[in-house]
Write an enzyme that holds these catalytic residues in place. Structure first.
Site, PDB file in Angstrom:
ATOM      1  N   TYR A 199       0.824  -1.210   0.000  1.00  0.00           N
ATOM      2  CA  TYR A 199       0.000   0.000   0.000  1.00  0.00           C
ATOM      3  C   TYR A 199       0.856   1.257   0.000  1.00  0.00           C
ATOM      4  O   TYR A 199       0.707   2.132  -0.858  1.00  0.00           O
ATOM      5  CB  TYR A 199      -0.931  -0.003   1.218  1.00  0.00           C
ATOM      6  CG  TYR A 199      -1.625   1.319   1.410  1.00  0.00           C
ATOM      7  CD1 TYR A 199      -2.635   1.717   0.534  1.00  0.00           C
ATOM      8  CD2 TYR A 199      -1.266   2.170   2.442  1.00  0.00           C
ATOM      9  CE1 TYR A 199      -3.262   2.932   0.686  1.00  0.00           C
ATOM     10  CE2 TYR A 199      -1.888   3.391   2.602  1.00  0.00           C
ATOM     11  CZ  TYR A 199      -2.891   3.772   1.723  1.00  0.00           C
ATOM     12  OH  TYR A 199      -3.498   4.988   1.874  1.00  0.00           O
ATOM     13  N   LYS A 203       1.253   3.883  -3.217  1.00  0.00           N
ATOM     14  CA  LYS A 203       0.786   5.251  -3.011  1.00  0.00           C
ATOM     15  C   LYS A 203       1.933   6.237  -3.216  1.00  0.00           C
ATOM     16  O   LYS A 203       1.739   7.331  -3.753  1.00  0.00           O
ATOM     17  CB  LYS A 203       0.207   5.406  -1.607  1.00  0.00           C
ATOM     18  CG  LYS A 203      -1.081   4.637  -1.383  1.00  0.00           C
ATOM     19  CD  LYS A 203      -2.222   5.120  -2.258  1.00  0.00           C
ATOM     20  CE  LYS A 203      -2.776   6.438  -1.767  1.00  0.00           C
ATOM     21  NZ  LYS A 203      -3.940   6.863  -2.563  1.00  0.00           N
TER      22      LYS A 203
END
Length: 465
Positions: A199, A203
């Site tokens: 994640y 990102k």
């Protein structure tokens, strides 16, 4: 699937409550058509408990007010022009002044290719975020605002095209979207580049793309730390969705987590959702008014201005659950002990296994003479142990994380505000009394929500294992 993250609805509520003269707010909703989008807007926003204060303020005209301000837009951030119908896309491009992007999957070990979709255009190989692409078409745009969970600051650029190629080749080699294989690939690539999980890695790549491709678009990136329940607005303790600390707090309160894999002296960087929203709005006001073609980054974080240790977090939780204990299935109060901190995964595994066996009377087979009942309890204990170990592995990088994140730029914003503005848009994490804050978090909404989350988490874990 919710149409928003934790920050988005609080942002909408604050805007409409404090600035009722704001123009149209176009809400992009994943839905098959406008009717379905309107239905989701009604169910997940207008009828939400979060907006009760706003409803009381407007009374009978509440629905009319909300439908006049909020325009549901059926679409998808993964599609060209965000999947918005052509005429409506043209209307939005002529009308909006600020574009806010808060879309993301927040599963730490999500499949690598799935998370790429949130920051990369797969059809044209490494184009920038589609939301930014749409923002460039907006004629009166004065600001593009992006919200990203801040877990660490990247220092090295990543060859995004190479990472995408690796993800696509692995998918093709597997012939199918193999969840375990793609999850493992994501974690491998993330750790190779110094990130804790897929994640945060993807990102960060999305942020790199925006930096490279923004051209003359004014961009503000707000990086909040661990976003948790509201401090004050719209009321203390409001929360929705799964947060990082919630399952830990629940397991502890239920007596199922007597020990944890963590450094008790490590700082856990937490920021209430309403302070994040106020930071966003103040940054939007400043840079939207100036409309300079700059990139500005703000950390909404507490580890420098008002740090709290893991030891204190569990001390406050312990005090709460001792004074207001949870009940077991038999209606008896659950008694908890002080949290024991373990420094290695093997120590944690051994300790948790021993505690679970002892709590459920499995150490002495004679205590559970019925064989079927014994097997049932043993299976339940094994599932709980597996679940806790899975959580420990996911959270481990954060439980021993020693860096801190300075919110000096947010403080600089605060100095520019008038006294009344500071009261209305509180951005100062230094005012938070953490003991009081956790008391609200536990007593208002956390326990009711986590009962449901416990079932969902277990179901998902069991289905994926």
């Amino acid at each position: 699937m919710k149409l928003y993250d934790l920050v988005f609805p609080v942002l909408i509520e604050k805007l409409l409550r404090t600035m009722p003269d704001v123009g149209k707010i176009y809400v992009l909703i994943r839905a098959k058509d406008q009717q379905a989008a309107a239905e989701r807007l009604k169910n997940e926003i207008i009828n939400s408990e979060l907006f009760k204060s706003l409803e009381s303020l407007h009374g009978k005209s509440y629905i009319t007010f909300m439908l006049d301000k909020l325009i549901p837009v059926a679409g998808d951030v993964c599609e060209s022009d965000l999947g918005i119908e052509t005429n409506l896309a043209a209307e939005i491009a002529q009308a909006v002044n600020v574009v806010v992007n808060s879309s993301a999957s927040t599963t730490f070990d999500e499949r690598f290719l799935i998370l790429f979709v949130h920051c990369i255009d797969l059809n044209t190989n490494t184009r920038p975020c589609r939301v930014l692409g749409f923002a460039k078409k907006c004629k009166n745009l004065c600001l593009f605002r992006r919200h990203r969970l801040r877990s660490q600051v990247y220092t090295n650029e990543v060859d995004i095209e190479a990472e995408l190629s690796i993800a696509l080749q692995s998918k093709e080699a597997a012939q199918v979207k193999s969840t375990p294989l793609m999850k493992e690939l994501g974690l491998q690539r993330a750790k190779l580049h110094g990130w804790q999980n897929t994640y945060s890695f993807t990102k960060a790549m999305g942020e790199m793309l925006i930096t490279k491709q923004r051209e003359n678009i004014p961009v503000v990136i707000v990086r909040p730390s661990v976003v948790e329940s509201a401090y004050r607005e719209p009321f203390p303790g409001w929360i929705e969705g799964n947060r990082m600390l919630d399952p830990l707090m629940l397991f502890y309160g239920k007596g199922q987590l007597p020990g944890i894999l963590a450094n008790p002296n490590a700082v856990i960087d937490i920021v209430p959702v309403d302070i994040v929203v106020n930071t966003i709005l103040v940054a939007m006001a400043k840079h939207g008014r100036e409309a300079k073609p700059e990139l500005n980054v703000y950390h909404a974080a507490s580890s420098v201005s008002n740090p709290i240790l893991f030891y204190d977090f569990f001390k406050y939780s312990c005090e709460h659950f001792k004074s207001s204990p949870l009940m077991d299935r038999d209606g008896k109060q659950i008694r908890i002990t002080d949290m024991k901190f373990l420094s290695s995964l093997s120590d944690f595994s051994s300790y948790i296994s021993s505690e679970i066996i002892q709590q459920n009377g499995l150490r002495d087979h004679q205590a559970v003479p019925d064989e079927k009942h014994f097997v049932k309890i043993k299976t339940k204990c094994e599932k709980l142990e597996t679940l806790l170990l899975h959580m420990a592995q996911i959270y481990e990088p954060y439980m021993f994380f020693t860096s801190r994140f300075d919110n000096a730029k947010v403080k600089a914003l605060m100095k520019m505000m008038f006294v009344e503005e500071k009261k209305l848009f509180e951005c100062d994490v230094g005012i938070i009394d953490w003991k009081e804050y956790y008391s609200y978090a536990c007593t208002r909404h956390l326990i009711l929500f986590l009962g449901k989350f416990w079932e969902i988490f277990c179901t998902r874990h069991n289905s994926s294992s």
